[in-house]
Design a protein around this motif. Structure first.
Motif, PDB file in Angstrom:
ATOM      1  N   ILE A   1     -24.005 -11.404  -0.526  1.00 37.27           N
ATOM      2  CA  ILE A   1     -23.581 -11.871   0.808  1.00 37.27           C
ATOM      3  C   ILE A   1     -24.765 -11.871   1.768  1.00 37.27           C
ATOM      4  CG2 ILE A   1     -22.131 -11.333   2.798  1.00 37.27           C
ATOM      5  CD1 ILE A   1     -20.086 -10.174   0.790  1.00 37.27           C
ATOM      6  N   PHE A   2     -25.553 -10.793   1.747  1.00 40.89           N
ATOM      7  CA  PHE A   2     -26.724 -10.729   2.625  1.00 40.89           C
ATOM      8  C   PHE A   2     -27.745 -11.812   2.257  1.00 40.89           C
ATOM      9  CE2 PHE A   2     -25.903  -6.071   3.722  1.00 40.89           C
ATOM     10  CZ  PHE A   2     -25.616  -6.353   5.044  1.00 40.89           C
ATOM     11  N   ALA A   3     -27.929 -12.045   0.967  1.00 36.50           N
ATOM     12  CA  ALA A   3     -28.899 -13.055   0.533  1.00 36.50           C
ATOM     13  C   ALA A   3     -28.489 -14.449   1.019  1.00 36.50           C
ATOM     14  CB  ALA A   3     -29.029 -13.033  -0.991  1.00 36.50           C
TER      15      ALA A   3
ATOM     16  N   ARG B   1     -36.037 -17.452  17.547  1.00 43.83           N
ATOM     17  CA  ARG B   1     -36.284 -16.003  17.474  1.00 43.83           C
ATOM     18  C   ARG B   1     -35.070 -15.270  16.916  1.00 43.83           C
ATOM     19  NH1 ARG B   1     -38.916 -16.564  22.580  1.00 43.83           N
ATOM     20  NH2 ARG B   1     -37.029 -15.806  23.621  1.00 43.83           N
ATOM     21  N   VAL B   2     -33.900 -15.633  17.398  1.00 46.27           N
ATOM     22  CA  VAL B   2     -32.673 -14.969  16.927  1.00 46.27           C
ATOM     23  C   VAL B   2     -32.449 -15.248  15.442  1.00 46.27           C
ATOM     24  CG1 VAL B   2     -30.159 -14.923  17.124  1.00 46.27           C
ATOM     25  CG2 VAL B   2     -31.570 -14.931  19.195  1.00 46.27           C
ATOM     26  N   LEU B   3     -32.606 -16.509  15.046  1.00 40.29           N
ATOM     27  CA  LEU B   3     -32.406 -16.872  13.640  1.00 40.29           C
ATOM     28  C   LEU B   3     -33.434 -16.192  12.736  1.00 40.29           C
ATOM     29  CD1 LEU B   3     -31.629 -20.681  14.012  1.00 40.29           C
ATOM     30  CD2 LEU B   3     -30.036 -18.897  13.283  1.00 40.29           C
ATOM     31  N   ALA B   4     -34.687 -16.154  13.178  1.00 36.65           N
ATOM     32  CA  ALA B   4     -35.731 -15.506  12.383  1.00 36.65           C
ATOM     33  C   ALA B   4     -35.467 -14.010  12.255  1.00 36.65           C
ATOM     34  CB  ALA B   4     -37.091 -15.743  13.020  1.00 36.65           C
ATOM     35  N   THR B   5     -35.024 -13.382  13.333  1.00 29.88           N
ATOM     36  CA  THR B   5     -34.744 -11.945  13.302  1.00 29.88           C
ATOM     37  C   THR B   5     -33.609 -11.629  12.344  1.00 29.88           C
ATOM     38  OG1 THR B   5     -35.500 -11.667  15.596  1.00 29.88           O
ATOM     39  CG2 THR B   5     -34.059  -9.958  14.681  1.00 29.88           C
ATOM     40  N   PHE B   6     -32.506 -12.383  12.456  1.00 30.46           N
ATOM     41  CA  PHE B   6     -31.372 -12.122  11.581  1.00 30.46           C
ATOM     42  C   PHE B   6     -31.686 -12.496  10.133  1.00 30.46           C
ATOM     43  CE2 PHE B   6     -28.894 -11.665  15.446  1.00 30.46           C
ATOM     44  CZ  PHE B   6     -27.997 -10.670  15.074  1.00 30.46           C
ATOM     45  N   GLY B   7     -32.489 -13.538   9.940  1.00 28.34           N
ATOM     46  CA  GLY B   7     -32.894 -13.888   8.581  1.00 28.34           C
ATOM     47  C   GLY B   7     -33.705 -12.783   7.944  1.00 28.34           C
ATOM     48  N   ALA B   8     -34.651 -12.223   8.701  1.00 30.65           N
ATOM     49  CA  ALA B   8     -35.483 -11.141   8.176  1.00 30.65           C
ATOM     50  C   ALA B   8     -34.656  -9.892   7.898  1.00 30.65           C
ATOM     51  CB  ALA B   8     -36.600 -10.823   9.174  1.00 30.65           C
ATOM     52  N   LEU B   9     -33.727  -9.566   8.810  1.00 28.93           N
ATOM     53  CA  LEU B   9     -32.878  -8.395   8.610  1.00 28.93           C
ATOM     54  C   LEU B   9     -31.971  -8.575   7.398  1.00 28.93           C
ATOM     55  CD1 LEU B   9     -31.882  -7.541  12.295  1.00 28.93           C
ATOM     56  CD2 LEU B   9     -33.433  -6.272  10.799  1.00 28.93           C
ATOM     57  N   ALA B  10     -31.484  -9.802   7.196  1.00 26.73           N
ATOM     58  CA  ALA B  10     -30.630 -10.069   6.036  1.00 26.73           C
ATOM     59  C   ALA B  10     -31.416  -9.902   4.738  1.00 26.73           C
ATOM     60  CB  ALA B  10     -30.037 -11.476   6.133  1.00 26.73           C
ATOM     61  N   ILE B  11     -32.654 -10.367   4.733  1.00 25.58           N
ATOM     62  CA  ILE B  11     -33.489 -10.224   3.533  1.00 25.58           C
ATOM     63  C   ILE B  11     -33.781  -8.746   3.261  1.00 25.58           C
ATOM     64  CG2 ILE B  11     -35.790 -10.666   2.591  1.00 25.58           C
ATOM     65  CD1 ILE B  11     -35.705 -13.368   4.044  1.00 25.58           C
ATOM     66  N   LEU B  12     -34.090  -7.993   4.318  1.00 22.22           N
ATOM     67  CA  LEU B  12     -34.330  -6.558   4.164  1.00 22.22           C
ATOM     68  C   LEU B  12     -33.075  -5.852   3.655  1.00 22.22           C
ATOM     69  CD1 LEU B  12     -36.145  -4.082   4.572  1.00 22.22           C
ATOM     70  CD2 LEU B  12     -35.369  -3.999   6.950  1.00 22.22           C
ATOM     71  N   SER B  13     -31.924  -6.239   4.204  1.00 20.43           N
ATOM     72  CA  SER B  13     -30.658  -5.647   3.760  1.00 20.43           C
ATOM     73  C   SER B  13     -30.367  -6.007   2.312  1.00 20.43           C
ATOM     74  CB  SER B  13     -29.515  -6.123   4.662  1.00 20.43           C
ATOM     75  OG  SER B  13     -29.716  -5.710   5.999  1.00 20.43           O
ATOM     76  N   THR B  14     -30.731  -7.222   1.907  1.00 21.76           N
ATOM     77  CA  THR B  14     -30.557  -7.633   0.519  1.00 21.76           C
ATOM     78  C   THR B  14     -31.365  -6.730  -0.408  1.00 21.76           C
ATOM     79  OG1 THR B  14     -30.220  -9.951   1.163  1.00 21.76           O
ATOM     80  CG2 THR B  14     -30.829  -9.529  -1.124  1.00 21.76           C
ATOM     81  N   ALA B  15     -32.620  -6.503  -0.054  1.00 25.60           N
ATOM     82  CA  ALA B  15     -33.475  -5.637  -0.871  1.00 25.60           C
ATOM     83  C   ALA B  15     -32.913  -4.217  -0.939  1.00 25.60           C
ATOM     84  CB  ALA B  15     -34.892  -5.625  -0.300  1.00 25.60           C
ATOM     85  N   THR B  16     -32.405  -3.719   0.196  1.00 20.12           N
ATOM     86  CA  THR B  16     -31.858  -2.361   0.240  1.00 20.12           C
ATOM     87  C   THR B  16     -30.631  -2.230  -0.640  1.00 20.12           C
ATOM     88  OG1 THR B  16     -32.676  -2.073   2.509  1.00 20.12           O
ATOM     89  CG2 THR B  16     -30.950  -0.572   1.760  1.00 20.12           C
TER      90      THR B  16
END
Length: 281
Positions: free
Chosen positions: A215-217, A239-254
């Motif tokens: 889901i995060f990916a 900025r908002v899209l880039a921030t949430f995209g980066a957080l989603a990728i980090l959450s995916t890895a976690t």
């Protein structure tokens, strides 16, 4: 018309909808803490608080271990059944809370994107509110995950209530026997049930974490695709899209890491259970 109403309407925020979602989130937040115990209770199992549950489980577990059987005695079965119902109630309430918080977060971030001309104060308030609600939504998601795991294996999720670090307590002899049994080559029926259930507990989290990772990916990919398609002049949106995209990728890895760790534990659950009873889990 008040200035607050004008700002809300200009930012594309329905004040009534925001108030309704906030009120619903507060009600569900209180319900998450208070309601599960009441919903899970019945004539066979009704615990006044966590201390009562802990003491009841410890006594029932001592009876179970002394029996040597893989079948739960009635006292332990009632406690496990109660814990199963408790996790169901908490998972449902947490899921509802997650839906409400997610809807509120989307509303606030959309308002933030539309509030460019409303002044720094309004922008800061919307960004702060959006961030706070998003963090609460993450907490609700973690609560859902933990309680689904508890539904899958309520017995194993009760084990942390045992005094594994209380070496001088009343249950020290039982904990010592379990440690020695796990270190030896012979496995009693009771111990086999514990090992299997402990493995199932970690299988559940591996599946849950893997699902959430997907889901995060997907969410991250959608955010980054939207970022790429957004005009460079729309800096706030990018900025908002880039921030949430980066957080989603980090959450995916976690969550992938969480899935891998739990899969490895489930594949060989006896050493992990031994580590738990030795205070290393």
């Amino acid at each position: 018309m008040s200035s607050t109403a004008i700002r809300s309407r200009s930012a594309g925020v329905s004040g009534h909808l925001v108030v309704a979602l906030v009120a619903l989130a507060v009600v569900l937040g209180f319900a998450l803490v208070i309601a599960p115990r009441t919903l899970a209770a019945n004539d066979s199992a009704d615990f006044s608080d966590e201390n009562a549950l802990r003491e009841a489980f410890r006594k029932a577990f001592a009876e179970y271990w002394a029996s040597g059987s893989g079948d739960f005695p009635a006292s332990l079965q009632h406690t496990v059944d109660y814990w199963f119902r408790y996790h169901i109630a908490k998972a449902v309430i947490a899921a509802l809370l997650l839906i409400v918080l997610a809807a509120l977060a989307v509303l606030l971030w959309k308002a933030f994107l539309r509030a460019g001309g409303l002044g720094a104060g309004v922008n800061a308030a919307l960004a702060t509110a959006g961030t706070f609600v998003t963090l609460l939504a993450v907490f609700a998601l973690l609560t859902v995950m933990a309680n689904i795991q508890g539904i899958a294996s309520p017995f194993a999720s009760l084990l942390p209530m045992l005094p594994v670090g209380d070496y001088g307590g009343a249950y020290a002899g039982i904990i010592g026997q379990i440690r020695r049994a796990l270190a030896g080559s012979e496995t009693t029926p009771a111990l086999r049930v514990m090992i299997d259930d402990f493995g199932r507990y970690h299988v559940a989290m591996a599946v849950i974490a893997g699902t959430v990772a997907v889901i995060f990916a997907v969410a991250g990919a959608l955010c980054l695709r939207a970022f790429a398609r957004t005009a460079k002049s729309e800096r706030r949106t990018r900025r908002v899209l880039a921030t949430f995209g980066a957080l989603a990728i980090l959450s995916t890895a976690t969550t992938i890491t969480l899935a891998v760790v739990n899969t490895a534990t489930a594949a060989d659950s006896a050493p992990a259970l031994a580590a738990f009873f030795n205070g290393g889990w």
